[in-house]
Design a protein around this motif. Structure first.
Motif, PDB file in Angstrom:
ATOM      1  N   ASP A 256       0.555  -1.722   0.313  1.00 15.00           N
ATOM      2  CA  ASP A 256       0.090  -0.467   0.006  1.00 15.00           C
ATOM      3  C   ASP A 256       0.844   1.240   0.086  1.00 15.00           C
ATOM      4  OD1 ASP A 256      -2.171  -1.617  -0.142  1.00 15.00           O
ATOM      5  OD2 ASP A 256      -2.817  -1.653   2.219  1.00 15.00           O
ATOM      6  N   ARG A 257       0.340   2.484   0.526  1.00  6.83           N
ATOM      7  CA  ARG A 257       0.920   3.681   0.428  1.00  6.83           C
ATOM      8  C   ARG A 257       2.224   3.754   1.788  1.00  6.83           C
ATOM      9  NH1 ARG A 257      -3.017   7.699  -1.380  1.00  6.83           N
ATOM     10  NH2 ARG A 257      -4.676   7.009   0.284  1.00  6.83           N
ATOM     11  N   LEU A 258       2.777   4.064   1.967  1.00 10.33           N
ATOM     12  CA  LEU A 258       3.626   4.343   2.902  1.00 10.33           C
ATOM     13  C   LEU A 258       3.465   5.770   3.929  1.00 10.33           C
ATOM     14  CD1 LEU A 258       7.828   4.902   2.479  1.00 10.33           C
ATOM     15  CD2 LEU A 258       6.115   3.311   3.815  1.00 10.33           C
ATOM     16  N   GLY A 259       2.383   6.324   3.137  1.00 11.49           N
ATOM     17  CA  GLY A 259       1.386   7.785   4.191  1.00 11.49           C
ATOM     18  C   GLY A 259       0.169   7.216   4.186  1.00 11.49           C
ATOM     19  N   ASP A 260      -0.482   5.718   3.901  1.00 12.14           N
ATOM     20  CA  ASP A 260      -1.377   5.490   4.144  1.00 12.14           C
ATOM     21  C   ASP A 260      -1.376   4.996   6.092  1.00 12.14           C
ATOM     22  OD1 ASP A 260      -2.422   5.053   2.483  1.00 12.14           O
ATOM     23  OD2 ASP A 260      -2.836   2.968   1.725  1.00 12.14           O
TER      24      ASP A 260
ATOM     25  N   ALA B 176       2.582  -1.320  -5.466  1.00 17.36           N
ATOM     26  CA  ALA B 176       1.521  -1.071  -4.975  1.00 17.36           C
ATOM     27  C   ALA B 176       0.554  -0.842  -4.753  1.00 17.36           C
ATOM     28  CB  ALA B 176       1.885  -0.064  -3.955  1.00 17.36           C
ATOM     29  N   THR B 177      -0.695  -1.599  -4.542  1.00 16.48           N
ATOM     30  CA  THR B 177      -2.362  -1.336  -5.033  1.00 16.48           C
ATOM     31  C   THR B 177      -3.205  -0.962  -3.666  1.00 16.48           C
ATOM     32  OG1 THR B 177      -1.738  -3.129  -6.820  1.00 16.48           O
ATOM     33  CG2 THR B 177      -4.250  -2.169  -6.495  1.00 16.48           C
ATOM     34  N   PRO B 178      -3.032  -0.278  -3.456  1.00 16.62           N
ATOM     35  CA  PRO B 178      -3.586   0.519  -2.026  1.00 16.62           C
ATOM     36  C   PRO B 178      -5.595   0.420  -2.440  1.00 16.62           C
ATOM     37  CG  PRO B 178      -1.951   2.117  -2.488  1.00 16.62           C
ATOM     38  CD  PRO B 178      -2.685   1.059  -3.794  1.00 16.62           C
ATOM     39  N   PRO B 179      -5.671  -0.253  -1.725  1.00 16.83           N
ATOM     40  CA  PRO B 179      -7.619   0.039  -1.507  1.00 16.83           C
ATOM     41  C   PRO B 179      -8.190   1.574  -1.598  1.00 16.83           C
ATOM     42  CG  PRO B 179      -6.914  -1.622  -0.307  1.00 16.83           C
ATOM     43  CD  PRO B 179      -5.783  -0.878  -0.434  1.00 16.83           C
ATOM     44  N   ALA B 180      -7.623   2.403  -1.090  1.00 12.07           N
ATOM     45  CA  ALA B 180      -8.012   3.593  -0.846  1.00 12.07           C
ATOM     46  C   ALA B 180      -7.621   4.652  -2.295  1.00 12.07           C
ATOM     47  CB  ALA B 180      -7.067   4.722   0.515  1.00 12.07           C
TER      48      ALA B 180
END
Length: 422
Positions: A14-18, A363-367
């Motif tokens: 995901d994203r580092l910032g999540d 990365a495939t972030p759900p957000a």
């Protein structure tokens, strides 16, 4: 001699910032054990600012700069699907059966709700396979898995060019490399030529003609009539992307490293890459409803391949699709299933002369519901290594690892092989 098992979890990061990533939520003792007992870091699969598709990312993970050798996803999908094409004359595209408003071409779902059965796709593909276009143009279509397909376009009066836009608005292009777009207008793109050549302009014209005809043929096809009756979205268009007119011309992966190299995958794109780069390819069966069965089969393939090869690359599907669908809970379950049924049994079976490298292709972030340009975790475990301070395989933890941040995916494998003195 040390051997390497190279495990790539599709879309795991995901994203580092999540605030909380899926890897942080998941219970994954096997993956965490590899991180805790090994060395870790982060890696940009291609480079900063590039949200890669899987094909360019996998090429990069094999140690090749895709900007130097990439020729488009279409040809690799065609090779993986067992199709041939006239290099330099015909153009191959990756395609998705999708759902659109037939009048406005507004996209309702880019993958027809992910409910298209392979048999339905085969019937729809056969309906448009062999389509004739203006200027002597023609089309060959083959359905592959679910909503996915390959389209090969040619012209009897001359050559075509891969330098055209994608009809799928979710992807832009940098040269021949497609890049995911975070925000876009949900309409089928009327494509333009990306090169000032007659071949590119003709290709763009034929692609737009093909798009119109496909909607006319498929919208009221019996398969879609039945799908509507069942409350399912019709698969009434093919979205095209990633045009290419030739296969990569590269040094074979076995010669590049002077090592016996095996690649294990199930989808046409990874299989096509393996064949194009001259790895020994083992095709895994398509997933069933039982992850325990599916991952045990893949583990058996990996262990068998390690008997005769120095490097075994295995591509594990699972986390990417729920990431695209915005379903973090399901993405967590997919990662946990890989850990339970592949990683944990693997750790029990591996001999001390096998190193394990774990990472993701993107990365495939759900957000976000799309691939992003975020770096992905990397963990390497082998006998005698001095572990770093990382305790778990997560984005934030791996940022503290001794491998640091690897700026390009194609730097990872050579770096690891140096560390292993292979």
């Amino acid at each position: 001699m040390v051997k390497l098992l190279y495990v790539v979890l599709d879309g795991m990061a995901d994203r580092l910032g999540d605030e909380v990533t899926t890897l942080e939520l998941a219970r994954k003792p096997g993956l965490d054990y590899i991180a805790e007992r090994g060395v870790c870091g982060l890696m940009y699969p291609i480079g900063k600012g590039i949200a890669p598709e899987s094909d360019a990312a996998v090429i990069s993970l094999l140690g090749y700069d895709p900007f130097k050798c990439y020729t488009g996803r279409g040809p690799l999908e065609a090779l993986g699907a067992g199709m041939t094409f006239k290099e330099g004359y015909e153009v191959a595209f990756r395609a998705n059966f999708a759902t659109v408003d037939p009048k406005t071409l507004r996209i309702i779902d880019r993958r027809a709700g992910r409910t298209l059965r392979s048999e339905e796709a085969r019937i729809l593909a056969e309906e448009i396979d062999g389509m004739e276009l203006s200027h002597g143009g023609y089309v060959r279509v083959k359905a592959t898995v679910g909503h996915r397909a390959v389209v090969i376009m040619g012209c009897r009066t001359g050559r075509l060019s891969p330098y055209v836009e994608n009809t799928d608005p979710a992807y832009g292009k940098k040269g021949l490399v497609s890049v995911a777009i975070k925000t876009y207008e949900p309409y089928v793109r009327k494509v333009k030529a990306l090169a000032d050549t007659p071949e590119a302009r003709l290709t763009a014209e034929l692609v737009n003609e093909f798009t119109r005809k496909v909607v006319e043929i498929l919208d009221q096809h019996q398969v879609n009539v039945e799908r509507r009756k069942r409350g399912e979205l019709p698969a009434n268009i093919l979205l095209l992307r990633d045009a290419g007119s030739e296969l990569p011309k590269v040094e074979p992966v076995t010669k590049k490293y002077g090592l016996r190299f095996s690649l294990i995958a199930e989808m046409p794109i990874e299989l096509g890459i393996g064949r194009a780069f001259r790895a020994d390819v083992a095709e895994a069966p398509l997933p069933t409803s039982s992850p325990e069965h599916d991952y045990s089969v893949r583990l058996e393939l990996a262990l068998k391949a390690l008997e005769a090869h120095d490097i075994v690359y295995i591509h594990l599907k699972g986390p990417d699709e729920p990431g695209h669908d915005g379903n973090q809970l399901l993405k967590k379950e997919k990662i946990e299933a890989i850990d339970r049924y592949f990683i944990m049994p693997l750790l029990k079976e591996l001999s001390s002369d096998v190193a394990v490298l774990v990472t993701a292709d993107h990365a495939t972030p759900p957000a976000v519901k799309a691939h992003t340009d975020d770096p992905v975790p990397v963990a390497l475990k082998f006998e005698g290594i001095e572990p770093d301070a990382v305790a778990k395989l997560t984005e934030k933890e791996c940022m503290k690892g001794s491998l640091g941040t690897i700026e390009h995916g194609w730097e990872l494998l050579p770096k690891v092989l140096r560390m292993l003195s292979m």
